[in-house]
Design an enzyme around this catalytic site. Structure first.
Site, PDB file in Angstrom:
ATOM      1  N   ARG A   1      -0.035  30.527  26.347  1.00  0.00           N
ATOM      2  CA  ARG A   1      -1.311  29.881  26.430  1.00  0.00           C
ATOM      3  C   ARG A   1      -1.268  28.526  25.702  1.00  0.00           C
ATOM      4  NH1 ARG A   1      -4.103  35.748  26.996  1.00  0.00           N
ATOM      5  NH2 ARG A   1      -6.002  35.107  27.373  1.00  0.00           N
TER       6      ARG A   1
ATOM      7  N   ARG B   1     -17.992  41.930  34.334  1.00  0.00           N
ATOM      8  CA  ARG B   1     -16.811  42.698  34.615  1.00  0.00           C
ATOM      9  C   ARG B   1     -16.872  43.954  33.669  1.00  0.00           C
ATOM     10  NH1 ARG B   1     -10.939  39.960  33.338  1.00  0.00           N
ATOM     11  NH2 ARG B   1     -11.730  40.019  31.015  1.00  0.00           N
TER      12      ARG B   1
ATOM     13  N   ARG C   1     -15.198  45.201  28.009  1.00  0.00           N
ATOM     14  CA  ARG C   1     -14.589  44.747  27.066  1.00  0.00           C
ATOM     15  C   ARG C   1     -15.352  44.127  26.049  1.00  0.00           C
ATOM     16  NH1 ARG C   1      -9.209  41.734  29.856  1.00  0.00           N
ATOM     17  NH2 ARG C   1      -9.924  40.408  27.881  1.00  0.00           N
TER      18      ARG C   1
ATOM     19  N   ARG D   1     -13.897  32.107  24.182  1.00  0.00           N
ATOM     20  CA  ARG D   1     -12.566  32.167  24.838  1.00  0.00           C
ATOM     21  C   ARG D   1     -12.553  30.860  25.537  1.00  0.00           C
ATOM     22  NH1 ARG D   1     -12.832  37.643  27.570  1.00  0.00           N
ATOM     23  NH2 ARG D   1     -10.964  37.382  28.486  1.00  0.00           N
TER      24      ARG D   1
END
Ligand code: AMP
Length: 401
Positions: free
Chosen positions: A270, A309, A338, A349
């Site tokens: 990442r 999601r 989540r 994020r």
């Protein structure tokens, strides 16, 4: 090629048979189940489902699930280069397997297996071995063999010399399992913002090219769900959408890349530092990355996808509230959001991602490995674009090991 719907059904059926056989899989392993139809497009009759446990240049082991009446067509693993071909031991865990190898044949009328009449000439090995739970049989290298499961299906643990993907010669000329062999040792990286569909694409690629899917997020969540000490350290950081310390992700990734021969990395690297670490680790293993895909899509689309999601607690399948209204997954597990898909965590994020992707992109671009793929379309289109790059550019031009 099998439709995505057929693949999903086959995956569920595989999980069901493994549960009946009382074989426990971790969520990350569920992601890695491969469905193989031998290019014949008739999975009910010809195919196998498999989960690779370990795959190195020296040995490999896998769980193979065979649906009731499903046939693995006749083939052998010949020698190549200085390799003698693959020797395999099949140990039956569940159901019944009718295995056929060359040797004294049983009379056709006594044959337990049922072969479709139009393919009978491609099943020449007729020495019958019936495997039930607790039975095992070793097939020497380069021996013609095929098998069919009995009425309950079968689960077989397979132990093999050498890597999982090795040259195979099928008796039926229509069968081409070339992608599996051509993709031997294929090492890929998927880059992209959270919610760009990396996980979905990685699962599809793993199925088509027979590679492992190594998702750093799933590997970390697995640590949390098993209650490990490492899991309890990373849980608070992950729920806030913060990066886990490099020392932890390095330990996990170094272990995995040493275990697998062909894989897709999803969620690692990442950062530039992580990419440099990966390069050092691969060098020590005398390996290298073949291709890096960057899944590209506008930020607004990412936020819309992520905030809607839902993930199944049991099998990790993901859904979007716009397209699936129930709180329960097809497998019966509960669908949850989540913790890091809540709006604050998403914003955090995305900030983290935007700061990191530029240097990573340059790093792989300079190495000539980067392919940018438009991921704002339907997943089938994105998958088609990635597959075309692999089939036309990467696999044919790869240096043979
Ligand atoms: P993902 O499922 O890929 O969105 O990852 C979920 C979370 O796992 C991230 O928000 C991080 O907390 C952690 N994580 C995943 N991959 C890495 C990585 N390469 N380095 C550090 N932390 C990571």
């Amino acid at each position: 090629m099998l439709s995505l719907e057929k693949l999903a059904q086959a995956r569920e059926k595989t999980i069901e048979i493994l549960e009946r056989a009382q074989i426990v899989l971790s969520p990350n392993e569920v992601d890695r189940i491969e469905i193989i139809d031998f290019g014949l497009g008739d999975l009910q009759t010809f195919g196998i489902q498999q989960l690779t446990y370990v795959d190195t240049d020296i040995y490999s082991a896998a769980e193979v699930v065979v649906f009731p009446g499903q046939i693995c067509p006749e083939h052998r693993h010949p020698s190549f280069g200085d390799q003698p071909g693959k020797e395999q031991t099949f140990r039956c865990r569940f159901g019944t397997l009718y295995l056929y190898v060359t040797g004294s044949p049983v009379a056709d009328r006594e044959l337990k297996a049922e072969i479709p009449a139009d393919k009978a000439q491609y099943f020449t090995a007729r020495r019958e071995i019936i495997l039930e739970p607790g039975d095992q049989y070793t097939i020497p290298a380069n021996t013609l063999h095929w098998f069919q499961a009995g009425p309950e299906g079968a689960v077989i643990t397979e132990f093999s010399s050498g890597p999982r993907a090795q040259p195979e010669v099928f008796t039926d000329p229509e069968i081409q399992k070339i992608p599996q062999v051509a993709s031997r040792g294929l090492k890929m990286i998927l880059l992209g913002a959270p919610g760009s569909g990396k996980g979905t694409q990685a699962r599809l690629l793993a199925t088509k090219y027979g590679t492992a899917h190594l998702s750093m997020g799933n590997l970390l969540r697995e640590e949390i769900s098993t209650g490990s000490e490492l899991g309890s350290r990373v849980a608070p950081m992950m729920s806030k959408g913060e990066m886990v310390p490099d020392s932890i992700v390095y330990e996990i990734i170094d272990d995995k890349i040493a275990q697998y021969n062909s894989y897709i990395l999803d969620g690692f690297p990442r950062t530039l530092q992580q990419a440099e670490h990966l390069e050092r680790s691969l060098k020590a293993l005398r390996n290298q990355i073949d291709v890096v895909f960057l899944l590209d899509l506008p930020v607004e689309v990412v936020i819309r996808r992520l905030s809607g999601r839902r993930v199944c607690e049991k099998c990790s399948q993901t859904y979007h509230v716009d397209f699936y209204q129930s709180d329960v997954c097809n497998c019966g597990g509960n669908l949850v959001q989540r913790p890091d898909d809540h709006p604050d965590a998403i914003r955090r994020r995305m900030e983290v991602y935007r700061g990191q992707i530029g240097p990573l992109q340059n790093y792989y671009e300079e190495k000539g490995l980067l392919w940018t793929i438009d991921a704002s379309e339907e997943m089938e289109l994105t998958f088609g674009a990635i597959s075309r790059v692999l089939d036309n550019e990467i696999i044919p031009n790869r240096r043979r090991k």
